[in-house]
Each structure stands twice: as C-alpha cells, then as structure tokens.
Write a protein that holds these residues in place. Structure first.
Motif, short mmCIF file in Angstrom:
data_model
loop_
_atom_site.label_atom_id
_atom_site.label_comp_id
_atom_site.label_asym_id
_atom_site.label_seq_id
_atom_site.Cartn_x
_atom_site.Cartn_y
_atom_site.Cartn_z
N TYR A 50 18.89 46.05 14.57
CA TYR A 50 18.04 45.28 14.47
C TYR A 50 16.07 46.07 15.13
N LEU A 51 16.16 46.27 15.71
CA LEU A 51 15.13 46.43 17.00
C LEU A 51 14.02 47.38 16.21
N ASP A 52 15.04 48.40 15.76
CA ASP A 52 14.61 49.73 14.84
C ASP A 52 13.97 49.31 13.62
N ALA A 53 14.90 48.83 12.94
CA ALA A 53 14.43 47.90 11.97
C ALA A 53 12.80 47.27 11.46
N ASN A 54 12.65 47.84 9.77
CA ASN A 54 11.80 47.06 9.61
C ASN A 54 11.39 45.69 9.38
N SER A 55 10.41 45.57 8.76
CA SER A 55 10.36 43.60 8.37
C SER A 55 11.60 42.51 7.85
N LYS A 56 11.57 44.35 6.55
CA LYS A 56 12.31 43.44 5.80
C LYS A 56 13.57 44.35 5.63
N GLN A 57 13.85 45.08 6.62
CA GLN A 57 15.14 45.66 7.18
C GLN A 57 15.69 44.49 8.05
N ARG A 58 14.87 43.73 9.48
CA ARG A 58 15.38 42.99 9.51
C ARG A 58 16.16 41.23 9.47
N GLN A 59 15.31 41.81 7.85
CA GLN A 59 15.62 40.03 7.56
C GLN A 59 17.31 40.13 6.51
N GLN A 60 17.30 41.27 6.75
CA GLN A 60 18.43 41.73 5.77
C GLN A 60 19.93 41.37 6.10
N LEU A 61 19.52 41.57 7.37
CA LEU A 61 19.91 42.25 8.55
C LEU A 61 21.28 40.92 8.62
N PRO A 62 20.73 39.97 9.34
CA PRO A 62 22.07 38.67 9.54
C PRO A 62 22.41 38.62 7.92
N VAL A 63 22.47 38.62 7.01
CA VAL A 63 23.02 38.35 5.70
C VAL A 63 23.95 39.30 5.34
N MET A 64 23.62 40.64 6.03
CA MET A 64 24.71 41.65 5.94
C MET A 64 25.71 42.02 7.10
N VAL A 65 25.04 41.36 7.84
CA VAL A 65 26.24 41.27 9.02
C VAL A 65 27.41 39.75 9.30
N ALA A 66 27.12 38.75 8.05
CA ALA A 66 27.50 37.86 8.19
C ALA A 66 27.04 37.17 6.54
N PRO A 67 27.71 37.69 5.59
CA PRO A 67 27.64 37.41 4.36
C PRO A 67 28.18 35.69 3.78
N PRO A 68 27.02 35.58 2.96
CA PRO A 68 27.26 34.14 2.62
C PRO A 68 28.88 33.04 2.86
N GLU A 69 29.56 32.87 2.91
CA GLU A 69 31.10 32.14 2.79
C GLU A 69 31.68 33.26 3.46
N SER A 70 31.45 34.03 4.23
CA SER A 70 32.66 34.65 5.31
C SER A 70 32.35 33.93 6.65
N SER A 71 34.01 33.84 6.73
CA SER A 71 35.00 33.00 7.71
C SER A 71 34.43 34.51 8.78
N GLU A 72 35.10 35.87 8.05
CA GLU A 72 34.72 36.97 9.09
C GLU A 72 33.29 36.85 9.69
N GLY A 73 32.15 36.77 8.57
CA GLY A 73 30.52 36.80 9.59
C GLY A 73 29.96 35.75 10.44
N GLU A 74 30.78 34.66 10.02
CA GLU A 74 30.51 33.69 11.43
C GLU A 74 31.17 33.99 12.57
N TYR A 75 32.17 34.44 12.11
CA TYR A 75 32.83 34.52 13.40
C TYR A 75 31.70 35.65 14.11
N ARG A 76 31.25 36.42 13.58
CA ARG A 76 30.62 38.11 13.94
C ARG A 76 28.86 37.27 14.55
N LEU A 77 28.22 36.61 14.06
CA LEU A 77 27.09 35.42 14.16
C LEU A 77 27.83 34.52 15.64
N ALA A 78 29.00 33.85 15.74
CA ALA A 78 29.35 33.50 16.60
C ALA A 78 29.47 34.57 17.86
N TYR A 79 29.95 35.14 17.89
CA TYR A 79 30.60 36.38 18.89
C TYR A 79 29.31 36.95 19.68
#
Length: 174
Positions: A39-68
């Motif tokens: 995240y720190l090394d990414a450019n602005s566009k990549q940083r905006q994509q990263l949260p969705v990549m980590v936790a795709p919508p409707e993904s319980s595992e992704g929600e867990y990653r964010l909670a973790y």
C-alpha cells in the motif's frame, strides 16, 4: 509502481496468506506487513484498488481480512513500536487503517489508531506527520477519518486505550 509489479506483489501476498492452515486464525501477523508495505509503495490508482482486492464485495473471507487488519494487526504493530527508529512500523500500521477504509466499524479503527498513536508517542516518535502522510494517501473519506483522529486530546486517546487494554503477543518480534 508498474502495474505488473504491483499485481505480482499482491499475488505473492495472497499466496503467502493461502499457506496459512486456517485463514481465519493467522499464525504470523507479519504476513500483513507485505500488504501494508505494498500500500505504501503503490501509486494512487493502485491504492484505491487494493481494499477491494483484499476484500472483494460479498466476501466473508475478505471481511475477515479487514477485521484482522483492524483488531489484530494494528494492535500487534503498536507493540512493535519501541524506539524512535520504529517509524516504518508505525507507517505499516497506519497503512492498515487506510486499507480498511470505512469497511469496518469506525470505533474499532479508532481504538486501533489510539494504540498506534500512544505507542509512537511512548517511543519518542511524533506521530502527527506520519498520520498525515498516510492519510493523504487514502481515499478522501478515510483521509478525513485518520486526520480527524489527530484532533483528539491525549485524554481521549488514553480513554480509548483503557477501554481495550492491549494483550501482549507472543510473536511481536516476528
């Protein structure tokens, strides 16, 4: 950063995470160092994509990653901040807050930011410029949330920490 390098680093992080026996019980929180550094090394566009990549919508595992990132990782990071030289560790914890964005209950992120702020202050680091730096990398809503934290008094920050005392981790130096 080149998009191919960005994707390769993200894919490597996912592969490392997949090696965990139980993706809901991470044995080594430092796995998330790679994600936050990305995240720190990414450019602005990549940083905006990263949260969705980590936790795709409707993904319980992704929600867990964010909670973790909020409940465990940011607090684990705060325990690693011990000296004025631990600025990069603070930045990793703040990157976690930026990745989480508004996806998790803001109160949990608030308490986690309090742990980071308190640890940095205790270690002799002025946390304000690092909070601002990472906030400025985030989406406008998240930027406002992280910057808004800085308006809290020392008493308010201590009150947040007292609500949820830190639990010592066995693998802080991982």
């Amino acid at each position: 950063m080149d998009d191919d390098i960005f994707m390769k680093r993200f894919t490597n992080w996912q592969a490392r995470l997949a090696e965990e026996i139980d993706s809901y019980n991470i044995s080594d929180p430092s796995i998330y160092d790679d994600l936050c550094l990305l995240y720190l090394d990414a450019n602005s566009k990549q940083r905006q994509q990263l949260p969705v990549m980590v936790a795709p919508p409707e993904s319980s595992e992704g929600e867990y990653r964010l909670a973790y990132l909020t409940y465990e990782y940011m607090r684990w990071v705060s325990q690693r901040i011990r000296t004025p030289e631990d600025v990069q560790v603070l930045r990793l914890g703040l990157a976690a807050a930026a990745i989480v964005e508004e996806s998790i209950d803001f109160r949990d992120a608030l308490v986690s930011l309090a742990f980071l702020h308190h640890a940095a202050t205790e270690a002799g680091i002025n946390p304000k410029p690092y909070f601002k730096e990472v906030a400025d990398m985030a989406r406008p809503e998240t930027r406002g949330f992280i910057r808004g934290f800085l308006a809290r008094s020392k008493r308010e920050i201590k009150g947040l920490i007292d609500l949820f005392p830190p639990v010592e981790s066995d693998n802080i130096d991982a």
